[in-house]
Scaffold this active site. Sequence first.
Site, short mmCIF file in Angstrom:
data_model
loop_
_atom_site.label_atom_id
_atom_site.label_comp_id
_atom_site.label_asym_id
_atom_site.label_seq_id
_atom_site.Cartn_x
_atom_site.Cartn_y
_atom_site.Cartn_z
N SER A 19 -24.91 -79.55 -135.40
CA SER A 19 -23.56 -79.70 -134.48
C SER A 19 -22.70 -80.54 -135.33
O SER A 19 -21.39 -79.81 -135.36
CB SER A 19 -23.63 -79.41 -133.26
N HIS A 114 -23.67 -91.82 -133.81
CA HIS A 114 -25.72 -92.38 -133.56
C HIS A 114 -24.98 -92.13 -131.96
O HIS A 114 -24.33 -92.91 -131.15
CB HIS A 114 -25.99 -93.76 -133.63
N ASP A 150 -29.91 -98.06 -137.75
CA ASP A 150 -28.85 -98.23 -136.77
C ASP A 150 -28.15 -99.79 -135.94
O ASP A 150 -27.52 -99.94 -135.32
CB ASP A 150 -29.52 -97.53 -135.26
C1 GRF Z 1 -26.95 -86.17 -132.92
O1 GRF Z 1 -27.30 -86.79 -131.12
C2 GRF Z 1 -26.50 -87.57 -133.31
O2 GRF Z 1 -25.72 -88.52 -133.15
C3 GRF Z 1 -27.57 -88.07 -133.99
O3 GRF Z 1 -28.94 -86.69 -134.03
C4 GRF Z 1 -28.17 -85.73 -133.26
C5 GRF Z 1 -27.74 -84.60 -133.98
O4 GRF Z 1 -27.11 -82.88 -133.30
N1 GRF Z 1 -28.11 -88.65 -134.45
P1 GRF Z 1 -26.59 -82.48 -134.13
O5 GRF Z 1 -28.24 -82.40 -135.49
O6 GRF Z 1 -25.57 -83.45 -135.30
O7 GRF Z 1 -26.49 -80.76 -134.21
#
Ligand code: GRF
Length: 207
Positions: A19, A114, A150
């Site tokens: 997403s 993150h 991170d």
């Molecule tokens: C997000 O919450 C991002 O912060 C974390 O993993 C998740 C990925 O979500 N690193 P998407 O695949 O971008 O929907």
Amino acid sequence: MHSQNTGLKIVVLASGRGSNLQALLDAIELGTLQSKIIAVICNKPDAQALKRAQDRGIPAICIASKGKSSEVFFEEILQAVLQYEPDLIVLAGFMKILPPLFVETFKNRIINIHPSLLPAFKGLDAQKQALEAGVKVTGCTVHFVDAGCDTGATILQTPVDILPEDTVESLSARLLTIEHQTLVRAVTLLETNKVILQGNKTLLRQT
Ligand code: GRF
């Protein structure tokens, strides 16, 4: 004198839903971002991120991590990314820690999103960690990637209130919308050359 913003050539690494990748694709389509996503690389064949890239006619490459040593996997990733000569690599839900060689090869050209206000709640399940810690505010962070997990200089952070009735699901969903906005803003700052890296910190140029 204003220099022309011609955007950045971006490679996105993802592992799943994608997403955040979609948020970038939509911002590019809308003209909010001048950058281009030139390839999406996933380590899982069934990652939705691959489909999102294909739908936009962007090279979608699967380099499976399963059944390979970490050395072999990251060598394949490194070679795949190198051939695109990206200005920027965006980790958008990429669930692997990059080895030092990769980070060094693309020094100060890799960013990650993150779901917490780093340095709080590093690693997996950051939303769950925040709920368990009982904090009232969490948020998201876009940061440069260094060899740690991170860690790396913060580019942008956006806070999100935790509500008394929040579950991991409700908090994650609210946070995700904010993540999308924060990631697009961070790439905007980068493509307009407004992020100045000073050691382990960044300075954001206002004009
Ligand atoms: C997000 O919450 C991002 O912060 C974390 O993993 C998740 C990925 O979500 N690193 P998407 O695949 O971008 O929907």
